[in-house]
Design an enzyme around this catalytic site. Structure first.
Site, mmCIF file in Angstrom:
data_model
loop_
_atom_site.group_PDB
_atom_site.id
_atom_site.type_symbol
_atom_site.label_atom_id
_atom_site.label_comp_id
_atom_site.label_asym_id
_atom_site.label_seq_id
_atom_site.Cartn_x
_atom_site.Cartn_y
_atom_site.Cartn_z
ATOM 1 N N THR A 28 0.822 -1.219 0.000
ATOM 2 C CA THR A 28 0.000 0.000 0.000
ATOM 3 C C THR A 28 0.852 1.264 0.000
ATOM 4 O O THR A 28 0.477 2.283 -0.579
ATOM 5 C CB THR A 28 -0.906 0.018 1.260
ATOM 6 O OG1 THR A 28 -1.804 -1.070 1.159
ATOM 7 C CG2 THR A 28 -1.697 1.299 1.374
ATOM 8 N N ASP A 71 1.527 -6.227 -4.452
ATOM 9 C CA ASP A 71 0.753 -6.372 -3.231
ATOM 10 C C ASP A 71 1.370 -7.546 -2.482
ATOM 11 O O ASP A 71 1.659 -8.584 -3.086
ATOM 12 C CB ASP A 71 -0.704 -6.689 -3.632
ATOM 13 C CG ASP A 71 -1.654 -6.622 -2.458
ATOM 14 O OD1 ASP A 71 -1.422 -7.344 -1.470
ATOM 15 O OD2 ASP A 71 -2.628 -5.864 -2.529
ATOM 16 N N SER A 72 1.575 -7.414 -1.181
ATOM 17 C CA SER A 72 2.301 -8.471 -0.468
ATOM 18 C C SER A 72 1.498 -9.766 -0.357
ATOM 19 O O SER A 72 2.034 -10.800 0.026
ATOM 20 C CB SER A 72 2.757 -7.999 0.909
ATOM 21 O OG SER A 72 1.706 -8.007 1.836
ATOM 22 N N ASP A 104 0.188 -6.906 4.701
ATOM 23 C CA ASP A 104 -0.542 -8.172 4.838
ATOM 24 C C ASP A 104 0.360 -9.357 5.185
ATOM 25 O O ASP A 104 -0.010 -10.204 6.003
ATOM 26 C CB ASP A 104 -1.334 -8.481 3.559
ATOM 27 C CG ASP A 104 -2.546 -7.568 3.408
ATOM 28 O OD1 ASP A 104 -2.928 -6.923 4.411
ATOM 29 O OD2 ASP A 104 -3.105 -7.499 2.305
HETATM 30 N N1 ASP Z 1 -2.644 -5.465 0.452
HETATM 31 C C1 ASP Z 1 -1.565 -4.597 0.881
HETATM 32 C C2 ASP Z 1 -0.280 -5.386 0.884
HETATM 33 O O1 ASP Z 1 -0.051 -6.156 1.765
HETATM 34 C C3 ASP Z 1 -1.859 -4.040 2.222
HETATM 35 C C4 ASP Z 1 -0.807 -3.097 2.769
HETATM 36 O O2 ASP Z 1 0.266 -2.918 2.274
HETATM 37 O O3 ASP Z 1 -1.108 -2.485 3.810
HETATM 38 O O4 ASP Z 1 0.502 -5.240 -0.020
#
Ligand code: ASP
Length: 355
Positions: A28, A71-72, A104
């Site tokens: 994010t 995205d992780s 994540d």
């Molecule tokens: N979905 C995002 C990720 O893990 C969430 C974040 O970074 O806060 O890449």
């Protein structure tokens, strides 16, 4: 892998002494809304433009960006290998490392890196954000700037931090003790079973008693294999025989995290214990980890966990599921035999559980 490397020009009057390598993996932190209204990662070059404060730091900053930031949720053990390899290759040239990572799966990556980077004697700080850097109320700026400060902090010539950590929302946590527990507030991470390592206020207060000490004789060694033939079985009231039976028939299965209740309890129905026993006899390694994020597994405390010891299930003590699953994959990938995997599961590899 084709990394993009960016050197950040700072406005420091003299050449800065300390140097930090930032590894940008995505998350994010550096996302923007795409045409369909979903958040997707964008190029780090644009991220730097959003944090002009970086140019004012008395640090030599280099950024290595994953060719396709992601995205992780899409991170896997090959990415852990890439992150660890970048650190290993650049180890002598930098005073510290900051990894920008989605929240994540940040705790999984931090745990894996803590096992892979044996003899680590410099800071590796993972951080990210709950709101993208482009948004006015973003937490990205604070998280990044303080992570950089922690990664460059020294006591004389010795780094303050000598392990893999997560810095998030004013707290520094041991990476392999952390868990993402909230998705909608800035305080996303916790470490229930281990005290935080530092708190950032007007000053950054380090708690040296809880931190891994600096070891001047240690040499960094990269241990990099993983075996992903593992699965997690979370028990729940009424889980049925057909489900458990078919779970243990997964092709190639070598290791299982059994997520149990409270202090390591399972239902003690005959059919259930027989399936577990059969799996262990077949050579599947079962690691007992509690569904509770605080406290620990004590096999034998209740009648409902007494048989697990006899069957040959290994207690995970106070380990988190995140640290346990990466540990199991790591040991299956690097250890020669079942006995040494089981022996190492029962003890801490690098501070992820109590002795
Ligand atoms: N979905 C995002 C990720 O893990 C969430 C974040 O970074 O806060 O890449």
């Amino acid at each position: 892998m084709n990394y993009k490397i960016v050197n950040i020009r700072t406005t420091a009057s003299v050449d800065p002494v300390d140097s930090i390598l930032i590894i940008y993996t995505g998350g994010t932190f550096g996302m923007a809304y795409d045409d369909s209204g979903s958040l997707a990662p964008f190029n780090f070059g644009r991220v730097i433009d959003r944090v002009p404060e970086l140019r004012g730091l008395e640090l030599k900053l280099t950024v290595i960006s994953f060719p396709e930031p992601r995205d992780s949720s899409n991170i896997n053990y090959q990415d852990w290998q890439d992150m660890a390899y970048i650190i290993y290759e650049n180890y002598s040239q930098y005073d510290g490392f900051v990894i920008l990572h989605g929240t994540d799966t940040m705790s999984y990556s931090a745990s894996a890196l803590s096992y892979m980077l044996k003899g680590l004697n410099k800071p590796v700080i993972l951080t990210g954000a709950q709101i993208p850097i482009g948004s006015i109320r973003s937490d990205a700026r604070e998280n990044l700037i303080t992570a950089l400060e922690i990664a460059s902090a020294k006591n004389g010539n010795v780094p303050m931090v000598n392990e893999v950590c997560i810095y998030f929302n004013y707290f520094l946590l041991r990476g392999n003790r952390s868990q993402k527990i909230r998705s909608s507030t800035f305080a996303a991470f916790q470490s229930q079973n281990y005290p935080y390592l530092a708190e950032s206020g007007i000053e950054i207060e380090y708690r040296q008693n809880y931190m891994a000490p600096h070891d001047p004789s240690a040499k960094l060694k990269l241990v990099k294999n993983f075996d992903d033939n593992v699965a997690i079985l979370k028990i729940f009231p009424s889980i049925n025989k057909a489900t458990v039976e078919s779970f243990f028939k997964i092709k190639g299965l070598r290791g299982v995290i059994l997520e149990t209740y409270g202090s390591g309890n399972t239902m003690n129905f005959d059919w259930f214990l027989k399936i577990l026993e059969g799996a262990v006899k077949k050579g599947i390694i079962i690691y007992n980890v509690s569904q509770c994020s605080g406290g620990e597994v004590i096999q034998g405390r209740y009648e409902t966990s007494k048989r697990l010891d006899d069957i040959g299930i290994i207690s995970g003590g106070d380990i988190t599921t995140e640290a346990a699953v990466s540990k199991l994959m790591f040991l299956l990938g690097n250890e020669k035999n079942e006995a040494s995997i089981k022996r190492k599961l029962a003890i801490p590899l690098n501070g992820e559980m109590d002795n």
